[in-house]
Every structure is written in C-alpha cells, then in structure tokens.
Design an enzyme around this catalytic site. Sequence first.
Site, PDB file in Angstrom:
ATOM      1  N   TYR A  22      -4.102  14.967   9.530  1.00 53.35           N
ATOM      2  CA  TYR A  22      -5.346  15.602   9.996  1.00 53.35           C
ATOM      3  C   TYR A  22      -6.317  14.525  10.481  1.00 53.35           C
ATOM      4  CZ  TYR A  22      -9.620  18.511   9.699  1.00 53.35           C
ATOM      5  OH  TYR A  22     -10.792  19.184   9.971  1.00 53.35           O
ATOM      6  N   LYS A  47      -7.799  14.048  14.254  1.00 56.25           N
ATOM      7  CA  LYS A  47      -9.246  14.143  14.482  1.00 56.25           C
ATOM      8  C   LYS A  47      -9.802  12.829  15.034  1.00 56.25           C
ATOM      9  CE  LYS A  47      -9.851  18.420  13.288  1.00 56.25           C
ATOM     10  NZ  LYS A  47     -10.361  19.408  14.252  1.00 56.25           N
TER      11      LYS A  47
HETATM   12  P1  NAP Z   1     -10.942  28.259  10.045  1.00 56.75           P
HETATM   13  O1  NAP Z   1     -11.992  29.064   9.378  1.00 56.75           O
HETATM   14  O2  NAP Z   1      -9.624  28.081   9.389  1.00 56.75           O
HETATM   15  O3  NAP Z   1     -10.718  28.850  11.540  1.00 56.75           O
HETATM   16  C1  NAP Z   1      -9.784  28.233  12.380  1.00 56.75           C
HETATM   17  C2  NAP Z   1      -9.825  28.884  13.752  1.00 56.75           C
HETATM   18  O4  NAP Z   1      -8.858  28.213  14.584  1.00 56.75           O
HETATM   19  C3  NAP Z   1      -9.430  30.351  13.715  1.00 56.75           C
HETATM   20  O5  NAP Z   1     -10.179  31.056  14.690  1.00 56.75           O
HETATM   21  C4  NAP Z   1      -7.941  30.325  14.097  1.00 56.75           C
HETATM   22  O6  NAP Z   1      -7.460  31.493  14.741  1.00 56.75           O
HETATM   23  C5  NAP Z   1      -7.933  29.176  15.095  1.00 56.75           C
HETATM   24  N1  NAP Z   1      -6.595  28.584  15.223  1.00 56.75           N
HETATM   25  C6  NAP Z   1      -5.838  27.991  14.264  1.00 56.75           C
HETATM   26  N2  NAP Z   1      -4.664  27.600  14.776  1.00 56.75           N
HETATM   27  C7  NAP Z   1      -4.686  27.940  16.089  1.00 56.75           C
HETATM   28  C8  NAP Z   1      -3.762  27.826  17.168  1.00 56.75           C
HETATM   29  N3  NAP Z   1      -2.548  27.257  17.007  1.00 56.75           N
HETATM   30  N4  NAP Z   1      -4.124  28.297  18.379  1.00 56.75           N
HETATM   31  C9  NAP Z   1      -5.324  28.887  18.556  1.00 56.75           C
HETATM   32  N5  NAP Z   1      -6.240  29.045  17.585  1.00 56.75           N
HETATM   33  C10 NAP Z   1      -5.917  28.583  16.367  1.00 56.75           C
HETATM   34  O7  NAP Z   1     -11.455  26.778  10.337  1.00 56.75           O
HETATM   35  P2  NAP Z   1     -12.955  26.204  10.504  1.00 56.75           P
HETATM   36  O8  NAP Z   1     -13.365  25.639   9.211  1.00 56.75           O
HETATM   37  O9  NAP Z   1     -13.800  27.190  11.193  1.00 56.75           O
HETATM   38  O10 NAP Z   1     -12.629  24.957  11.462  1.00 56.75           O
HETATM   39  C11 NAP Z   1     -12.950  24.961  12.850  1.00 56.75           C
HETATM   40  C12 NAP Z   1     -12.809  23.530  13.375  1.00 56.75           C
HETATM   41  O11 NAP Z   1     -13.712  22.684  12.643  1.00 56.75           O
HETATM   42  C13 NAP Z   1     -11.416  22.947  13.143  1.00 56.75           C
HETATM   43  O12 NAP Z   1     -11.056  22.151  14.252  1.00 56.75           O
HETATM   44  C14 NAP Z   1     -11.590  22.097  11.919  1.00 56.75           C
HETATM   45  O13 NAP Z   1     -10.655  21.051  11.842  1.00 56.75           O
HETATM   46  C15 NAP Z   1     -13.003  21.593  12.106  1.00 56.75           C
HETATM   47  N6  NAP Z   1     -13.623  21.159  10.851  1.00 56.75           N
HETATM   48  C16 NAP Z   1     -13.826  22.027   9.816  1.00 56.75           C
HETATM   49  C17 NAP Z   1     -14.407  21.563   8.631  1.00 56.75           C
HETATM   50  C18 NAP Z   1     -14.666  22.448   7.439  1.00 56.75           C
HETATM   51  O14 NAP Z   1     -15.061  21.913   6.383  1.00 56.75           O
HETATM   52  N7  NAP Z   1     -14.482  23.744   7.511  1.00 56.75           N
HETATM   53  C19 NAP Z   1     -14.767  20.218   8.522  1.00 56.75           C
HETATM   54  C20 NAP Z   1     -14.540  19.378   9.594  1.00 56.75           C
HETATM   55  C21 NAP Z   1     -13.976  19.854  10.752  1.00 56.75           C
HETATM   56  P3  NAP Z   1      -6.809  32.732  13.875  1.00 56.75           P
HETATM   57  O15 NAP Z   1      -7.964  33.415  13.188  1.00 56.75           O
HETATM   58  O16 NAP Z   1      -6.204  33.631  14.871  1.00 56.75           O
HETATM   59  O17 NAP Z   1      -5.874  32.105  12.911  1.00 56.75           O
END
Ligand code: NAP
Length: 248
Positions: A156, A160
């Site tokens: 990851y 990133k």
């Molecule tokens: P999340 O709640 O798990 O949501 C992930 C989203 O990505 C969902 O809409 C999912 O679609 C979509 N997705 C996953 N795999 C995919 C694929 N192969 N093709 C198209 N769409 C896909 O995650 P989040 O926390 O909102 O994270 C959003 C972004 O922020 C990510 O890039 C993550 O790495 C980054 N981030 C998050 C955090 C954190 O603490 N949450 C911290 C740092 C960075 P479905 O609903 O259809 O599965």
Amino acid sequence: MKIRDHVLITGGSRGIGAAAVLAFAQAGYDVAFTYSSHPEAACTVLHEAQRFAPEGKFLSIQADVSQSKEVTRAVSTVLDSFGSLEVLICNAGIAQQKLFTDLTDEDWHHMMAVDLDGAFYSCRAVLPAMIRQKYGRILLISSMWGQTGGSCEVHYSAAKAGLIGLGKALAKEEGPSGITVNCIAPGVIETDMMSGFTDEDKAALAEETPVERLGSAEEVARTMVFLAGRESGYITGQVLGVNGGLVI
Ligand code: NAP
C-alpha cells in the site's frame, strides 16, 4: 453566468469518494463517479447528490479502475454526457494489512493495479480533452503512508508513494497546458477502510494525533473542493496532508 465545471471521481460509492460527490454537488459542479462492486451504495450517493443539488447533473458508472478498458469507457461516457471534464479525482483505492514476508505476488500486483495503475489509466484517459481545452485539475488521493511508509502495509505504501511521484512529474509535464496536478495525503479517516481496526486501535491512533481525533471523509472532501477550484491554479505538484498533524 457562473461556469459549471464537471468532475469525475473514481470510487465515489463509499467513504471519502462519496463525501466528495456530495461536496462537489453542493459546490455547484456536475459530478460523475465510478464504483466497483457496491451498486446499491452508488445508487444512494446518486440520489443524495440529486437531493442536495436538484439543478445538477449526476452520473454513476460501474468501472474497475484496475482495468484500462473500463476506465477508458467510463471517461468516454462522462465526456459524451457532460461535453467537457475539468476535474479528475483519482480516489478509488484498497488497503490491506499484512506482514511483508507474507505478501503473495497476487497481493502485490492487485494493490498496484487498483491504487497506482488505476490513477495512470484515469489520468491518461482524461488528459487529451484537458490539454485541448487548456484547463484541468487532477487530484491523486495518496496517503500519509505514501509519505512515511507504514509497517505491515508495504505494498500500500509503495503504491501511494508511486502516486506522489506520478503527481509531481505530471504537474511538470502538464503545467504549460493549464493543468494542475496535486496529491492529497489523508491520515486516519473514519471510513470502511478502517473496519479492520478495533475501537482500542482507533483510540490509540487518535491519542497519537496532535488534534486528538480521527479525521472525517467530509474534511478530505472539502480539501478536494479547494484544490479543484479555478482560483487554486498556482498550486501544483504539491502533497497536502489532511492528517490532524500526525505527519508534519
Ligand atoms: P473505502 O471507504 O473503502 O471506499 C473505497 C472506494 O473505492 C469505494 O467507492 C470502492 O467502490 C472504490 N474501489 C475500490 N476498488 C475499486 C476498483 N478496483 N475500481 C473502482 N473503484 C474501486 O475507502 P476510503 O477510506 O474512502 O478511501 C478512499 C481513498 O483514500 C483510497 O485511495 C484510500 O487509499 C485513501 N486513503 C484513505 C484513508 C483512510 O484512513 N480511510 C487514509 C489515507 C488514504 P465499491 O464501493 O464499489 O467497492
């Protein structure tokens, strides 16, 4: 008359992406978003956006960002429907906690395919239209682990960190075409991605954070709206942390 910009957000069905769909709807954008495997969640977000901004145009598209052809098809659908695209947000992502020595080839390649290749396919698909119109805003959603490295999240962190390199290089290449490219590096944000963490884990993370709490998806979404704005044209090639001071 106010110009109505169009945004494409990958992974808009849940978490940070869903909050972004609503924040851009409220900010007066037409919004397209992709999802992968949760059509019901996408449908709920679409209806909520329509309720927030009845005058806006909204579109949800099923597309796996790890598949080049699906991304190309999604971008064509958005361009056909909106006529132009001013903002791309590469947000779709997955996470996995595993010891480095336990990672399989499949774990590694799947992480790269979704979290890094997906952004490459998306940027490449939107750029010809952005270059023609000499205007664009691209945001790549990295992570604080891409800046510092996260134990048990080596693949990851590598993906990133790759986004940060992609963003900086692309900012240099596309600046003359009026296109800015920036990364947002969230800290610990309360979404489904945190579901593997216990309440005790989360409390410990909050305690380590200078502002003493976890972040919300809405706080990341508001940062996206700021960086995507027409008035943010002198900010490019940057990595903006939204992390409560956990990484300074
Ligand atoms: P999340 O709640 O798990 O949501 C992930 C989203 O990505 C969902 O809409 C999912 O679609 C979509 N997705 C996953 N795999 C995919 C694929 N192969 N093709 C198209 N769409 C896909 O995650 P989040 O926390 O909102 O994270 C959003 C972004 O922020 C990510 O890039 C993550 O790495 C980054 N981030 C998050 C955090 C954190 O603490 N949450 C911290 C740092 C960075 P479905 O609903 O259809 O599965």
